[in-house]
Write a protein that holds these residues in place. Structure first.
Motif, mmCIF file in Angstrom:
data_model
loop_
_atom_site.group_PDB
_atom_site.id
_atom_site.type_symbol
_atom_site.label_atom_id
_atom_site.label_comp_id
_atom_site.label_asym_id
_atom_site.label_seq_id
_atom_site.Cartn_x
_atom_site.Cartn_y
_atom_site.Cartn_z
ATOM 1 N N VAL A 18 0.831 -1.210 0.000
ATOM 2 C CA VAL A 18 0.000 0.000 0.000
ATOM 3 C C VAL A 18 0.867 1.262 0.000
ATOM 4 N N ASP A 19 1.656 1.422 1.037
ATOM 5 C CA ASP A 19 2.420 2.665 1.189
ATOM 6 C C ASP A 19 3.828 2.602 0.611
ATOM 7 N N SER A 20 4.212 1.469 0.049
ATOM 8 C CA SER A 20 5.569 1.326 -0.485
ATOM 9 C C SER A 20 5.836 2.383 -1.556
ATOM 10 N N PRO A 21 6.831 3.252 -1.347
ATOM 11 C CA PRO A 21 7.093 4.321 -2.334
ATOM 12 C C PRO A 21 7.802 3.782 -3.575
ATOM 13 N N GLN A 22 7.268 4.103 -4.743
ATOM 14 C CA GLN A 22 7.819 3.645 -6.015
ATOM 15 C C GLN A 22 8.178 4.848 -6.891
ATOM 16 N N PRO A 23 9.262 4.748 -7.674
ATOM 17 C CA PRO A 23 9.624 5.863 -8.574
ATOM 18 C C PRO A 23 8.475 6.217 -9.513
ATOM 19 N N ALA A 24 8.263 7.489 -9.711
ATOM 20 C CA ALA A 24 7.119 7.943 -10.507
ATOM 21 C C ALA A 24 7.245 7.594 -11.986
ATOM 22 N N ASN A 25 8.476 7.318 -12.456
ATOM 23 C CA ASN A 25 8.682 7.112 -13.894
ATOM 24 C C ASN A 25 8.720 5.636 -14.296
ATOM 25 N N LEU A 26 8.203 4.744 -13.449
ATOM 26 C CA LEU A 26 8.178 3.326 -13.808
ATOM 27 C C LEU A 26 7.285 3.105 -15.020
ATOM 28 N N THR A 27 7.746 2.259 -15.950
ATOM 29 C CA THR A 27 6.980 1.945 -17.149
ATOM 30 C C THR A 27 6.286 0.592 -16.970
ATOM 31 N N TYR A 28 5.580 0.162 -18.016
ATOM 32 C CA TYR A 28 4.880 -1.116 -17.944
ATOM 33 C C TYR A 28 5.843 -2.306 -17.896
ATOM 34 N N LEU A 29 7.121 -2.098 -18.195
ATOM 35 C CA LEU A 29 8.093 -3.184 -18.064
ATOM 36 C C LEU A 29 8.228 -3.645 -16.622
ATOM 37 N N TRP A 30 7.915 -2.770 -15.684
ATOM 38 C CA TRP A 30 7.993 -3.137 -14.269
ATOM 39 C C TRP A 30 6.770 -3.949 -13.818
ATOM 40 N N ASN A 31 5.787 -4.105 -14.696
ATOM 41 C CA ASN A 31 4.593 -4.888 -14.346
ATOM 42 C C ASN A 31 4.842 -6.390 -14.384
ATOM 43 N N PHE A 32 5.942 -6.821 -15.019
ATOM 44 C CA PHE A 32 6.162 -8.259 -15.176
ATOM 45 C C PHE A 32 6.477 -8.942 -13.850
ATOM 46 N N GLY A 33 6.922 -8.191 -12.861
ATOM 47 C CA GLY A 33 7.121 -8.774 -11.529
ATOM 48 C C GLY A 33 5.811 -9.251 -10.940
ATOM 49 N N SER A 34 4.771 -8.407 -11.020
ATOM 50 C CA SER A 34 3.461 -8.799 -10.481
ATOM 51 C C SER A 34 2.856 -9.924 -11.309
ATOM 52 N N LEU A 35 3.080 -9.914 -12.622
ATOM 53 C CA LEU A 35 2.573 -10.995 -13.475
ATOM 54 C C LEU A 35 3.233 -12.327 -13.116
ATOM 55 N N LEU A 36 4.525 -12.294 -12.800
ATOM 56 C CA LEU A 36 5.220 -13.522 -12.384
ATOM 57 C C LEU A 36 4.655 -14.045 -11.068
ATOM 58 N N GLY A 37 4.355 -13.141 -10.146
ATOM 59 C CA GLY A 37 3.741 -13.571 -8.881
ATOM 60 C C GLY A 37 2.376 -14.200 -9.104
ATOM 61 N N LEU A 38 1.589 -13.615 -10.021
ATOM 62 C CA LEU A 38 0.280 -14.171 -10.356
ATOM 63 C C LEU A 38 0.413 -15.557 -10.980
ATOM 64 N N CYS A 39 1.397 -15.709 -11.884
ATOM 65 C CA CYS A 39 1.631 -17.019 -12.515
ATOM 66 C C CYS A 39 1.996 -18.072 -11.476
ATOM 67 N N LEU A 40 2.815 -17.699 -10.506
ATOM 68 C CA LEU A 40 3.204 -18.652 -9.459
ATOM 69 C C LEU A 40 1.988 -19.113 -8.659
ATOM 70 N N VAL A 41 1.122 -18.185 -8.317
ATOM 71 C CA VAL A 41 -0.098 -18.541 -7.575
ATOM 72 C C VAL A 41 -0.976 -19.479 -8.409
ATOM 73 N N LEU A 42 -1.156 -19.154 -9.689
ATOM 74 C CA LEU A 42 -1.970 -19.999 -10.571
ATOM 75 C C LEU A 42 -1.380 -21.397 -10.695
ATOM 76 N N GLN A 43 -0.054 -21.479 -10.820
ATOM 77 C CA GLN A 43 0.598 -22.781 -10.969
ATOM 78 C C GLN A 43 0.460 -23.630 -9.716
ATOM 79 N N ILE A 44 0.590 -23.015 -8.554
ATOM 80 C CA ILE A 44 0.450 -23.771 -7.302
ATOM 81 C C ILE A 44 -0.985 -24.266 -7.132
ATOM 82 N N LEU A 45 -1.955 -23.399 -7.409
ATOM 83 C CA LEU A 45 -3.363 -23.782 -7.243
ATOM 84 C C LEU A 45 -3.768 -24.883 -8.228
#
Length: 386
Positions: A18-45
């Motif tokens: 929630v409060d974790s400060p992130q650089p304002a200029n992050l692009t969509y390339l930084w979204n792949f971290g969250s996508l990898l986490g989602l894939c891991l959850v899907l694979q385990i389930l």
């Protein structure tokens, strides 16, 4: 006491999500971290549901997968989701690693973060290989036989290690049971490493496209970046749905839909597509032991980047020469993908050898040499200005 513990957990989640400060200029390339986490959850389930109906027996494994597909309620969706998410998992991982290479995310103070990420990459390769064996089709059997047999190249103890993994003198029930157990357990180890990766990220925060750490001009994770992540999450679900419902077998090998037969060798033995570059490196070296060392070295070599990249400039967008060399590396990696899917014959063998030589040279020679030249030019420029 319980209320106190709940408050601590909530505070931790709040500081990370929630409060974790992130650089304002992050692009969509930084979204792949969250996508990898989602894939891991899907694979385990999906993996847990598949394990309820799978039978790790050489005589029944293939039929148990068919049973899941045909008889279990919505079993085909679970199986196809598990198989296709594995491919997306590696696609996102390669993009995530390429982003880290381009923006020099491996440099201090994020060396620990990078090192944990490389360990995650290697563990994912192992889990992917174990899962490929479980359907026990033709490619599963022969892929397991060929890949595990590579360890026989180890001097003195090699053959003993192979027989220990097999649980006998060939791929058998013992092998399948061990692979199934490891494929079920290791994703939870992977999840623990992801948590460690996330904790290391939280210490110094995300890198950014400028490559320069800036504590100013940052936004909280929620709502800005959570909603930004949701854009790619919904896009991923859309593309995944198209694969699962319309092209479920597009990324699989046709021979793996034939029951395993130890008396019939496939025309070409290849691993899953996401392991092809490292398989190409293995085959490009005539010596068996050196080929095995090169294959594992091709993964471990990512760990030396914080040492070999001596450039004082952060981020390839400020390094014109390194930017071009980075794209040479990407093209070389794609060539290795292609070579890994071809028969080991002329001219593919020679092309694979050249691509393998460039792959290792990029880490050991090109990166440090480019950094040395950049530092020299930077020193000359600084003296001229002074």
């Amino acid at each position: 006491m319980r209320i106190l513990k709940d408050n601590v957990i909530l505070r931790i989640l709040n500081s990370y999500l929630v409060d974790s400060p992130q650089p304002a200029n992050l692009t969509y390339l930084w979204n792949f971290g969250s996508l990898l986490g989602l894939c891991l959850v899907l694979q385990i389930l999906t993996g847990c549901f598949l394990a309820m109906h799978y039978t790790p027996n050489v005589d029944m494994a293939f039929n148990s997968v068919e049973h899941i597909m045909r008889d279990v309620q919505s079993g085909w969706i679970i199986r196809y989701t598990h198989a296709n998410v594995a491919s997306f998992f590696f696609t996102f991982l390669y993009i995530h690693v390429a982003k880290g290479l381009y923006y020099n995310s491996y440099k201090s103070p994020r060396v620990l973060l990078w090192s944990i990420g490389v360990i995650i990459l290697i563990l994912m390769m192992a889990i992917g290989f174990l899962g490929y064996v479980l359907p026990f089709g033709q490619m599963s059997l022969w892929g397991a036989t060929v890949i595990t047999n590579l360890l026989s190249a180890i001097p003195v103890f090699g053959q003993d290690i192979v027989e220990l993994i097999w649980g006998g003198f060939s791929v058998s029930n013992a092998t399948l049971n061990r692979f199934f157990s490891l494929h079920y357990i290791l994703p939870f180890v992977l999840a623990a490493l992801v948590v460690a990766h996330f904790m290391a990220l939280h210490i110094h925060g995300s890198n950014n496209p400028n490559g320069v750490t800036a504590h100013a001009d940052r936004y909280p994770m929620y709502p800005f970046f959570i909603f930004k992540d949701l854009v790619t999450v919904f896009a991923f679900f859309l593309v995944l749905s198209i694969f699962v419902f319309f092209y479920p077998n597009l990324l699989g090998h046709s021979d793996n839909y034939i029951p395993a037969d130890p008396m019939v060798t496939p025309v070409s033995i290849v691993p899953e597509w996401y392991l092809l570059p490292f398989y190409a490196i293995l085959r490009s070296i005539p010596n068996k032991l050196l080929g095995v060392l090169a294959m594992f070295g091709a993964l471990l070599i990512f760990l030396i980047l914080p040492l070999t990249d001596i450039s004082r400039i952060r981020g390839n967008q400020f390094r014109p020469a390194m930017k071009i060399l980075f794209w040479f590396f990407i093209v070389d990696f794609l060539i290795l993908f292609w070579i890994g899917s071809q028969h080991p014959a002329t001219p593919y063998l020679e092309i694979g050898q050249i691509a393998t030589a460039f792959y290792f040279a990029w880490f050991i020679v090109i990166v440090p040499l480019t950094g040395l030249v950049e530092n020299t030019l930077l020193d000359i420029s600084t003296k001229d200005k002074s």
